[in-house]
Design a protein around this motif. Sequence first.
Motif, PDB file in Angstrom:
ATOM      1  N   UNK A   5       0.841  -1.189   0.000  1.00  0.00           N
ATOM      2  CA  UNK A   5       0.000   0.000   0.000  1.00  0.00           C
ATOM      3  C   UNK A   5       0.882   1.247   0.000  1.00  0.00           C
ATOM      4  N   UNK A   6       0.750   2.041  -1.064  1.00  0.00           N
ATOM      5  CA  UNK A   6       1.535   3.268  -1.175  1.00  0.00           C
ATOM      6  C   UNK A   6       0.781   4.449  -0.576  1.00  0.00           C
ATOM      7  N   UNK A   7       1.529   5.451  -0.180  1.00  0.00           N
ATOM      8  CA  UNK A   7       0.955   6.711   0.269  1.00  0.00           C
ATOM      9  C   UNK A   7       1.981   7.811   0.051  1.00  0.00           C
ATOM     10  N   UNK A   8       1.515   9.048   0.089  1.00  0.00           N
ATOM     11  CA  UNK A   8       2.432  10.182   0.024  1.00  0.00           C
ATOM     12  C   UNK A   8       2.520  10.888  -1.297  1.00  0.00           C
ATOM     13  N   UNK A   9       1.807  10.429  -2.294  1.00  0.00           N
ATOM     14  CA  UNK A   9       1.833  11.132  -3.560  1.00  0.00           C
ATOM     15  C   UNK A   9       1.112  12.469  -3.462  1.00  0.00           C
ATOM     16  N   UNK A  10       1.158  13.221  -4.534  1.00  0.00           N
ATOM     17  CA  UNK A  10       0.494  14.513  -4.542  1.00  0.00           C
ATOM     18  C   UNK A  10       1.132  15.442  -5.551  1.00  0.00           C
ATOM     19  N   UNK A  11       0.997  16.731  -5.297  1.00  0.00           N
ATOM     20  CA  UNK A  11       1.497  17.743  -6.218  1.00  0.00           C
ATOM     21  C   UNK A  11       2.613  18.541  -5.577  1.00  0.00           C
ATOM     22  N   UNK A  12       3.549  18.986  -6.403  1.00  0.00           N
ATOM     23  CA  UNK A  12       4.649  19.804  -5.927  1.00  0.00           C
ATOM     24  C   UNK A  12       5.093  20.730  -7.052  1.00  0.00           C
ATOM     25  N   UNK A  13       5.731  21.798  -6.669  1.00  0.00           N
ATOM     26  CA  UNK A  13       6.343  22.697  -7.640  1.00  0.00           C
ATOM     27  C   UNK A  13       7.703  22.139  -8.015  1.00  0.00           C
ATOM     28  N   UNK A  14       8.168  22.495  -9.195  1.00  0.00           N
ATOM     29  CA  UNK A  14       9.525  22.109  -9.585  1.00  0.00           C
ATOM     30  C   UNK A  14      10.521  22.621  -8.544  1.00  0.00           C
ATOM     31  N   UNK A  15      11.440  21.750  -8.189  1.00  0.00           N
ATOM     32  CA  UNK A  15      12.400  22.082  -7.151  1.00  0.00           C
ATOM     33  C   UNK A  15      11.960  21.667  -5.762  1.00  0.00           C
ATOM     34  N   UNK A  16      10.715  21.259  -5.640  1.00  0.00           N
ATOM     35  CA  UNK A  16      10.174  20.847  -4.355  1.00  0.00           C
ATOM     36  C   UNK A  16      10.461  19.396  -4.040  1.00  0.00           C
ATOM     37  N   UNK A  17       9.825  18.927  -2.960  1.00  0.00           N
ATOM     38  CA  UNK A  17      10.067  17.572  -2.474  1.00  0.00           C
ATOM     39  C   UNK A  17       8.761  16.869  -2.133  1.00  0.00           C
ATOM     40  N   UNK A  18       8.797  15.563  -2.262  1.00  0.00           N
ATOM     41  CA  UNK A  18       7.726  14.693  -1.807  1.00  0.00           C
ATOM     42  C   UNK A  18       8.355  13.424  -1.264  1.00  0.00           C
ATOM     43  N   UNK A  19       7.629  12.773  -0.354  1.00  0.00           N
ATOM     44  CA  UNK A  19       8.111  11.506   0.197  1.00  0.00           C
ATOM     45  C   UNK A  19       7.011  10.468   0.042  1.00  0.00           C
ATOM     46  N   UNK A  20       7.341   9.380  -0.628  1.00  0.00           N
ATOM     47  CA  UNK A  20       6.417   8.272  -0.793  1.00  0.00           C
ATOM     48  C   UNK A  20       6.736   7.186   0.229  1.00  0.00           C
ATOM     49  N   UNK A  21       5.686   6.516   0.668  1.00  0.00           N
ATOM     50  CA  UNK A  21       5.831   5.387   1.579  1.00  0.00           C
ATOM     51  C   UNK A  21       5.105   4.186   1.003  1.00  0.00           C
ATOM     52  N   UNK A  22       5.603   3.010   1.333  1.00  0.00           N
ATOM     53  CA  UNK A  22       4.966   1.771   0.887  1.00  0.00           C
ATOM     54  C   UNK A  22       5.051   0.771   2.024  1.00  0.00           C
ATOM     55  N   UNK A  23       3.896   0.408   2.542  1.00  0.00           N
ATOM     56  CA  UNK A  23       3.831  -0.564   3.625  1.00  0.00           C
ATOM     57  C   UNK A  23       3.503  -1.930   3.063  1.00  0.00           C
ATOM     58  N   UNK A  24       4.318  -2.916   3.428  1.00  0.00           N
ATOM     59  CA  UNK A  24       4.109  -4.289   2.971  1.00  0.00           C
ATOM     60  C   UNK A  24       3.469  -5.113   4.077  1.00  0.00           C
ATOM     61  N   UNK A  25       2.688  -6.117   3.665  1.00  0.00           N
ATOM     62  CA  UNK A  25       1.976  -6.944   4.645  1.00  0.00           C
ATOM     63  C   UNK A  25       2.914  -7.900   5.370  1.00  0.00           C
ATOM     64  N   UNK A  26       4.073  -8.157   4.798  1.00  0.00           N
ATOM     65  CA  UNK A  26       5.084  -8.967   5.460  1.00  0.00           C
ATOM     66  C   UNK A  26       6.446  -8.609   4.880  1.00  0.00           C
ATOM     67  N   UNK A  27       7.506  -9.104   5.527  1.00  0.00           N
ATOM     68  CA  UNK A  27       8.850  -8.815   5.045  1.00  0.00           C
ATOM     69  C   UNK A  27       9.100  -9.538   3.717  1.00  0.00           C
ATOM     70  N   UNK A  28       9.781  -8.836   2.821  1.00  0.00           N
ATOM     71  CA  UNK A  28      10.226  -9.438   1.563  1.00  0.00           C
ATOM     72  C   UNK A  28      11.548  -8.774   1.216  1.00  0.00           C
ATOM     73  N   UNK A  29      12.480  -9.538   0.626  1.00  0.00           N
ATOM     74  CA  UNK A  29      13.858  -9.094   0.493  1.00  0.00           C
ATOM     75  C   UNK A  29      14.059  -7.825  -0.327  1.00  0.00           C
ATOM     76  N   UNK A  30      13.398  -7.764  -1.462  1.00  0.00           N
ATOM     77  CA  UNK A  30      13.675  -6.672  -2.393  1.00  0.00           C
ATOM     78  C   UNK A  30      12.425  -5.851  -2.631  1.00  0.00           C
ATOM     79  N   UNK A  31      12.559  -4.554  -2.495  1.00  0.00           N
ATOM     80  CA  UNK A  31      11.467  -3.623  -2.799  1.00  0.00           C
ATOM     81  C   UNK A  31      11.960  -2.576  -3.787  1.00  0.00           C
ATOM     82  N   UNK A  32      11.031  -2.112  -4.592  1.00  0.00           N
ATOM     83  CA  UNK A  32      11.418  -1.101  -5.563  1.00  0.00           C
ATOM     84  C   UNK A  32      10.305  -0.106  -5.822  1.00  0.00           C
ATOM     85  N   UNK A  33      10.705   0.999  -6.398  1.00  0.00           N
ATOM     86  CA  UNK A  33       9.755   2.014  -6.862  1.00  0.00           C
ATOM     87  C   UNK A  33       9.861   2.099  -8.382  1.00  0.00           C
ATOM     88  N   UNK A  34       8.715   2.121  -9.024  1.00  0.00           N
ATOM     89  CA  UNK A  34       8.623   2.240 -10.462  1.00  0.00           C
ATOM     90  C   UNK A  34       7.675   3.392 -10.777  1.00  0.00           C
TER      91      UNK A  34
END
Length: 120
Positions: A5-34
Amino acid sequence: QVHLVESGGGSAQAGGSLRLSCAASRYIDCKGWFRQAPGKEREGVATINAIGGMRYTDSVKGRFTISQDIAKNTVYLQMNSLKPEDTAIYYCAATTSYACVLGSSDYDYWGQGTQVTVSS
């Protein structure tokens, strides 16, 4: 099965910042953002493996940082110095593959995606 489950998306101005989070239901070795922009193929942005090894696509190096909190089964993507070309739907994904590459075909589990929009 792993539920993401991802969260944290939204809108920003160029030069700004955002932080995305992804909560997994259990541990898994490799995670990625696409991400997938309109009319473009899905591309790997960043991955992190079980021992904290990270990979980044060239266009985000020096601007984005992937990290994880293993105790919380959560992976983060800190996005700084955002550009309009970063606009896309961002997906969290996970795989048991230790290689933890940026190729999306390696990933078995996907989140629903979160929109990131960067305006100039």
